[in-house]
Design a protein around this motif. Structure first.
Motif, PDB file in Angstrom:
ATOM      1  N   ILE A   1      -6.392  -4.798  -9.555  1.00  0.00           N
ATOM      2  CA  ILE A   1      -5.960  -4.196  -8.470  1.00  0.00           C
ATOM      3  C   ILE A   1      -5.485  -2.662  -8.508  1.00  0.00           C
ATOM      4  O   ILE A   1      -5.840  -1.904  -7.720  1.00  0.00           O
ATOM      5  N   VAL A   2      -4.431  -2.497  -9.400  1.00  0.00           N
ATOM      6  CA  VAL A   2      -3.870  -1.307  -9.608  1.00  0.00           C
ATOM      7  C   VAL A   2      -5.203  -0.270  -9.748  1.00  0.00           C
ATOM      8  O   VAL A   2      -5.264   0.961  -9.096  1.00  0.00           O
TER       9      VAL A   2
ATOM     10  N   THR B   1      -7.992  -0.453  -6.623  1.00  0.00           N
ATOM     11  CA  THR B   1      -7.427   0.085  -5.228  1.00  0.00           C
ATOM     12  C   THR B   1      -7.199   1.701  -5.463  1.00  0.00           C
ATOM     13  O   THR B   1      -7.610   2.415  -4.315  1.00  0.00           O
ATOM     14  N   GLY B   2      -6.817   2.124  -6.460  1.00  0.00           N
ATOM     15  CA  GLY B   2      -6.763   3.718  -6.630  1.00  0.00           C
ATOM     16  C   GLY B   2      -7.984   4.170  -6.713  1.00  0.00           C
ATOM     17  O   GLY B   2      -8.251   5.305  -6.164  1.00  0.00           O
TER      18      GLY B   2
ATOM     19  N   MET C   1      -9.448   4.503  -3.215  1.00  0.00           N
ATOM     20  CA  MET C   1      -8.797   5.274  -2.603  1.00  0.00           C
ATOM     21  C   MET C   1      -9.230   6.709  -2.738  1.00  0.00           C
ATOM     22  O   MET C   1      -9.753   7.641  -1.972  1.00  0.00           O
ATOM     23  N   MET C   2      -9.715   7.045  -4.124  1.00  0.00           N
ATOM     24  CA  MET C   2     -10.199   8.346  -4.381  1.00  0.00           C
ATOM     25  C   MET C   2     -11.874   8.402  -3.873  1.00  0.00           C
ATOM     26  O   MET C   2     -11.969   9.473  -3.338  1.00  0.00           O
TER      27      MET C   2
ATOM     28  N   LEU D   1     -11.498   9.462  -0.452  1.00  0.00           N
ATOM     29  CA  LEU D   1     -11.086  10.866  -0.271  1.00  0.00           C
ATOM     30  C   LEU D   1     -12.320  11.701  -0.431  1.00  0.00           C
ATOM     31  O   LEU D   1     -12.649  12.691   0.314  1.00  0.00           O
TER      32      LEU D   1
ATOM     33  N   SER E   1       0.190  -0.252  -4.227  1.00  0.00           N
ATOM     34  CA  SER E   1      -0.963   0.609  -3.938  1.00  0.00           C
ATOM     35  C   SER E   1      -1.723   0.102  -2.759  1.00  0.00           C
ATOM     36  O   SER E   1      -2.716   0.890  -2.293  1.00  0.00           O
TER      37      SER E   1
ATOM     38  N   VAL F   1      -0.624   1.526   0.510  1.00  0.00           N
ATOM     39  CA  VAL F   1      -0.843   2.653   1.109  1.00  0.00           C
ATOM     40  C   VAL F   1      -2.182   2.847   1.804  1.00  0.00           C
ATOM     41  O   VAL F   1      -2.444   3.558   2.658  1.00  0.00           O
TER      42      VAL F   1
ATOM     43  N   SER G   1      -1.794   9.772   1.296  1.00  0.00           N
ATOM     44  CA  SER G   1      -2.649   9.390   0.033  1.00  0.00           C
ATOM     45  C   SER G   1      -2.403  10.189  -1.280  1.00  0.00           C
ATOM     46  O   SER G   1      -2.254   9.673  -2.337  1.00  0.00           O
TER      47      SER G   1
ATOM     48  N   ILE H   1      -0.654   8.639  -4.380  1.00  0.00           N
ATOM     49  CA  ILE H   1      -1.477   8.857  -5.853  1.00  0.00           C
ATOM     50  C   ILE H   1      -0.743   9.626  -6.807  1.00  0.00           C
ATOM     51  O   ILE H   1      -0.439   9.085  -7.905  1.00  0.00           O
TER      52      ILE H   1
END
Lengths: 260, 408
Positions: free
Chosen positions: A70-71, A74-75, A78-79, A82, B135, B138, B161, B165
């Motif tokens: 998950i950590v 999800t990061g 998210m990238m 973006l 996380s 967010v 975001s 991050i």
């Protein structure tokens, strides 16, 4: 794949319920990820698939792996999110036009190769070998066991993958970075452009919205001296969005008509 | 399996349900009180009165505001992505409650005749779980910004975001030192490891870094760039109204309570009493430990409000620079120092070697900081010299007293 993993012990009812509830959702989300028109929707569905996988990992005693999934993912999504916004644009949809020659066959070949690799790896790990089971692997604790494997036996693979990821991140940064061709237009340049243009109509600036109209909201055009609407008084953003009120109802009627 | 896990493992289903309900109620009531408390405290700091009309001391003000919010018209902009627009506040509001599942609110207590701990579950990777949930949370903010189909929310969402991050990295690094010292990632083990010394004392730099990054993580002043009302109207929630806005509001305050609880658990000894007051922990059958826990959380909340009442909002580039160029390098160096000391103490290296290492680190830090300082001073001097160059256009002569001042 789940059946292979579950050879160790029989599936308990809660786990079965969890599986039959979440697995179809995950598959639907994965298909949706491929089908979705908007890139952002695909990214979201991808995040959902990752979280469902994490729940499965947790249900199978791989707690650390599930949480890290998950950590990290999800990061990562998210990238991705973006990068979609930066590289492709906010409202972009997928275009199916092939820009790079031969990209489609190459990517299909790579996908088949990757799939084959995964199948052979899993097959090598699970066929013809009795599974040890997570209980045995976790004797010293799940985290400790993983750490030992990662930092002794697989440290080289670990480092190589991290180098690969950094390269990918740098590549994306290079792609997203664009050099400015000309310097930013300042107030002076704009002023010069106004006066050197073909017409001097807007030399003193554009009219602001609602001037001389019966309504002073930003989406109502100003009125010109002859009573007609001035379209330049509305911000181009509002026009593009279609957030513009029909100005005819705000126009002043000629005086003679009113007397009649 | 630790003692806590065994204790929690014997809970029957209904106790788990009741515990979940208690946690939910605590969070919601805490939100109401926090909103009221924040307004009263900020008012006190600004020499105003604050809300004092609804209920005693204005205590019911936030309840009235909540009812008002619920009765407002629920708008969805024409250009919004409808599904994502509705999902975003739900993600925000659900994830913020989830992190409370691993936080121990009390010590061992008698709970309707069962011996248990007011903690929903004790994961061996509990703290990582909190980070994971944060996380996911967010996403609520970023999706709200994106799906609104409007400029300011998008900017707010992107800012938040990037902010979360970068500050999550610093937060995660500040927790590494705690894991190394406690030898575990479970919240109950970390509380138990602070029996003698709180980690806020032993690992003071980690505590400071965590305290700073938890403010960044919750989008609170002076780091509230995602909803900077002077620049972005309302930031990511500009287009939201009625209950959907209320959900964001709830999420913000529950998040504050959550990070404060985590800070209490990891650095301030959790539910244990203040040093010297350990005898109170057995009062009321152990339930008094909850008072200690809540008192520490309230102290952190006061810190949040104090910061908001005192500091102006940071500029975006300064904020990013602070995160990446100050907090993260400092935490990396600190982790190296801590892990070296830890290995030394585990291998029973003599006191001389440990002392020598500490001295070496201190000398290195002093050398590096003085190098930085002298660089800064040289730059300042160069700037000053540059200013004193004669201008290229005619200027009136400098008056005599000022000229003396400048030329010495």
């Amino acid at each position: 794949m789940l059946n292979l993993a579950l050879h160790v012990g029989a599936t308990k009812t809660p786990e079965a319920v969890l599986f039959w509830f979440l697995a179809p959702l995950a598959v639907i989300a994965a298909l949706g990820m491929l089908m979705a028109k908007k890139a952002v929707h695909s990214a979201l569905l991808l995040a959902w698939v990752m979280i469902t996988l994490a729940i499965f990992y947790i249900a199978q005693d791989a707690l650390f792996l599930g949480i890290v999934q998950i950590v990290v993912y999800t990061g990562a999504v998210m990238m991705l999110f973006l990068f979609i916004l930066m590289l492709v644009g906010v409202d972009s949809s997928d275009s199916l036009v092939e820009n790079i020659k031969g990209q489609r066959p190459a990517s299909i070949a790579a996908a088949i190769g990757m799939g084959g690799l995964m199948v052979t790896l899993i097959g090598r790990a699970s066929l013809g070998r009795s599974a040890v089971g997570l209980v045995a692997a976790n004797t010293n604790g799940n985290v400790q066991g993983l750490a030992e494997q990662l930092f002794t036996k697989y440290v080289w693979a670990f480092e190589v993958i991290s180098a690969l990821l950094i390269t990918a991140a740098l590549g994306a940064m290079v792609l997203a970075h664009s050099q400015k061709v000309r310097s930013r237009t300042g107030q002076r340049d704009l002023s010069i452009a106004r006066f050197r243009g073909d017409s001097l109509a807007s030399a003193a600036g554009l009219p602001s919205s609602g001037v001389f109209a019966r309504h002073n909201a930003v989406d109502v055009p100003a009125l010109l001296p002859d009573g007609s609407a001035a379209p330049t008084s509305i911000s181009s953003v509002l026009k593009a969005r279609g957030d513009m009120i029909e100005s005819a109802i705000f126009e002043l009627q000629p005086k003679e008509e009113e007397e009649n | 399996m630790t003692a806590t896990q065994q204790l929690l493992g014997t809970d029957p289903g209904w106790i788990i349900l009741v515990k979940g309900l208690i946690i939910f109620v605590i969070c919601v009531v805490a939100t109401l009180l926090c909103v009221w408390g924040e307004r009263r405290i900020v008012a006190f700091m600004q020499m105003r009165v604050g809300p004092n009309r609804v209920g005693k001391f204005g205590l019911l003000q936030s309840l009235a505001d909540g009812v008002k919010l619920a009765l407002k018209e629920d708008l969805i902009p024409k250009t919004a992505d409808r599904i994502v627009f509705v999902i975003a506040p739900i993600i925000s509001a659900t994830t913020c409650f989830m992190s409370f599942a691993v936080i121990p609110l009390t010590g061992t207590v008698q709970f309707f005749g069962h011996k248990t701990i007011l903690q929903l579950t004790d994961l061996p990777v509990g703290v990582l779980y909190v980070l994971a949930v944060a996380s996911v949370g967010v996403y609520g903010i970023v999706l709200a910004g994106w799906s609104s189909g409007s400029t300011y929310p998008l900017l707010g969402g992107l800012r938040s975001s990037a902010q979360v991050i970068s500050y999550e990295v610093a937060m995660g690094l500040s927790l590494v030192a705690v894991f190394i010292y406690a030898g575990s990632m479970s919240t109950s083990d970390i509380v138990a490891a602070q029996n003698h010394w709180w980690f806020s004392v032993v690992l003071f730099p980690s505590f400071v870094i965590y305290a700073i990054s938890m403010v960044g993580e919750t989008n609170r002043a002076p780091f509230d760039l995602a909803e900077a009302e002077g620049e972005l109207v309302g930031g990511f929630h500009t287009e939201y109204s009625s209950l959907k806005f209320a959900l964001f509001f709830l999420a913000e305050y529950v998040n504050i309570v959550a990070v404060s609880s985590l800070a209490t658990t990891l650095f301030m000894g959790g539910y244990h009493a203040l040093p010297g007051l350990g005898f109170t922990e057995t009062w009321l059958g152990g339930w008094f430990t909850m008072v200690w826990f809540l008192a520490k959380v309230v102290a952190f909340f006061f810190l949040f409000v104090w910061l908001r009442g005192t500091l102006p909002r940071m500029r975006y580039d300064q904020f990013m620079q602070f995160g990446w160029k100050v907090l993260i390098p400092i935490s990396l160096v600190w982790i190296m120092v801590v892990s070296t000391l830890r290995v030394m103490s585990q291998r029973n290296v003599g006191r001389m070697a440990t002392g020598g290492f500490t001295l070496g680190v201190v000398i290195l830090i002093i050398a590096a900081s003085s190098l930085l300082d002298s660089n800064k001073r040289r730059k300042a001097r160069e700037d000053e010299l540059g200013e004193q160059l004669p201008p290229s256009f005619p200027v009136p002569e400098i008056p005599a007293p000022r000229a003396e001042q400048l030329n010495g």
